[in-house]
Design an enzyme around this catalytic site. Structure first.
Site, PDB file in Angstrom:
ATOM      1  N   THR A 138      -1.561   5.693   2.423  1.00 32.01           N
ATOM      2  CA  THR A 138      -2.821   4.949   2.484  1.00 32.01           C
ATOM      3  C   THR A 138      -2.865   4.043   3.706  1.00 32.01           C
ATOM      4  OG1 THR A 138      -2.904   4.929   0.063  1.00 32.01           O
ATOM      5  CG2 THR A 138      -4.318   3.361   1.208  1.00 32.01           C
TER       6      THR A 138
ATOM      7  N   LEU B  32       0.857  -1.177   0.000  1.00 42.18           N
ATOM      8  CA  LEU B  32       0.000   0.000   0.000  1.00 42.18           C
ATOM      9  C   LEU B  32       0.897   1.231   0.000  1.00 42.18           C
ATOM     10  CD1 LEU B  32      -2.690  -0.874   2.727  1.00 42.18           C
ATOM     11  CD2 LEU B  32      -2.998  -0.935   0.250  1.00 42.18           C
ATOM     12  N   ASP B  33       0.444   2.305  -0.650  1.00 36.60           N
ATOM     13  CA  ASP B  33       1.189   3.560  -0.573  1.00 36.60           C
ATOM     14  C   ASP B  33       1.379   3.958   0.887  1.00 36.60           C
ATOM     15  OD1 ASP B  33       1.190   3.719  -3.313  1.00 36.60           O
ATOM     16  OD2 ASP B  33      -0.426   5.190  -3.433  1.00 36.60           O
ATOM     17  N   MET B  34       2.478   4.642   1.153  1.00 33.17           N
ATOM     18  CA  MET B  34       2.766   5.094   2.511  1.00 33.17           C
ATOM     19  C   MET B  34       1.587   5.875   3.104  1.00 33.17           C
ATOM     20  SD  MET B  34       5.877   7.590   3.802  1.00 33.17           S
ATOM     21  CE  MET B  34       5.176   9.060   3.039  1.00 33.17           C
TER      22      MET B  34
ATOM     23  N   ARG C 168      -5.504   7.438  -7.019  1.00 33.91           N
ATOM     24  CA  ARG C 168      -5.261   8.864  -6.797  1.00 33.91           C
ATOM     25  C   ARG C 168      -5.272   9.642  -8.112  1.00 33.91           C
ATOM     26  NH1 ARG C 168      -0.164   8.134  -2.686  1.00 33.91           N
ATOM     27  NH2 ARG C 168      -0.252  10.406  -2.523  1.00 33.91           N
TER      28      ARG C 168
END
Length: 232
Positions: free
Chosen positions: A79, A75-77, A178
């Site tokens: 998120t 997961l993105d940092m 995003r």
């Protein structure tokens, strides 16, 4: 190159200082001998980042308690939400194949700026890395990789001019949700990379949470459904 960044996308990558949230213990959603499902807090890397001071991450925290824990996806940092970790190399291979072959269904909850006109829809814009502004991504109709996101409105707040949406990434491109929401003209609230930076800076975090995972168990093949309520 025919690209579309969106009118409010910044022309530079803001400096991101890594300040991981305090380690308050693992938020376990599921655990057995094959895998574990954790809630990753917003602001924590999934894996160690490049450069000094970026060693603290979800997999390192999990491995301190479960020494066979291995990363399967990320997961993105910014998120929050559910992250699947394998227990051992064999399970890592099995789970990785499930993700690769698209046997895993993922849902996210997000708050976006503005009031979406349609109750549901799809965004099928191709994405590519915006190399001068890494790690940002952008829409590129010439060289972008096919990308598809489905969305469904959960509620609208006219007073705040925001919409709560459920997002389904059919493909799994970096920053896909995003950039696709930005391309619709509805950037995700609190996004440090996309959207009007003055507006976004007023929010403490990216309002994006991995809320539902459905996948076959890597051993039994029985369908597993995991859910996690968005903390916003």
């Amino acid at each position: 190159m025919n690209d579309m960044r969106g009118a409010s996308a910044p022309s530079f990558t803001p400096d991101v200082i890594y300040c991981p949230p305090p380690d308050l213990g693992l938020d376990l959603v599921f655990l057995d001998e094959a895998m574990l499902v954790l809630n990753k807090p917003a602001g924590l890397l999934s894996v160690p980042g490049r450069g000094e001071g970026r060693e603290d991450c979800m997999i390192s925290r999990a491995a301190r308690r479960y020494d066979d824990a291995m990363i399967v996806h990320r997961l993105d940092m910014a998120t929050s939400g559910m992250l699947v970790l394998a227990r051992g190399q064999a399970m890592q291979r099995a789970l990785s194949m499930l993700f690769q072959d698209r046997h895993v269904s993922k849902r996210y909850v997000a708050l976006v700026h503005g009031l979406l006109a349609c109750d549901e829809g799809e965004v099928g814009l191709p994405l590519i890395t915006d190399w001068p502004n890494r790690p940002m991504q952008m829409v590129c109709h010439e060289r972008g990789k096919p990308s598809l996101t489905r969305y469904r409105v959960l509620s609208r707040d006219a007073a705040l001019n925001q919409t709560r949406v459920e997002l389904e990434p059919v493909t799994g491109r970096s920053h896909q949700l995003r950039v696709h929401m930005l391309a619709l003209g509805h950037p995700i609230v609190g996004d440090p990379l996309y959207g009007d930076q003055v507006v976004q800076a007023a929010w403490p975090r990216l309002m994006l949470h991995a809320s539902r995972l459905t996948l076959p168990h890597p051993v039994s093949r029985a369908e597993q459904v995991f859910e996690s309520a968005a903390p916003f």
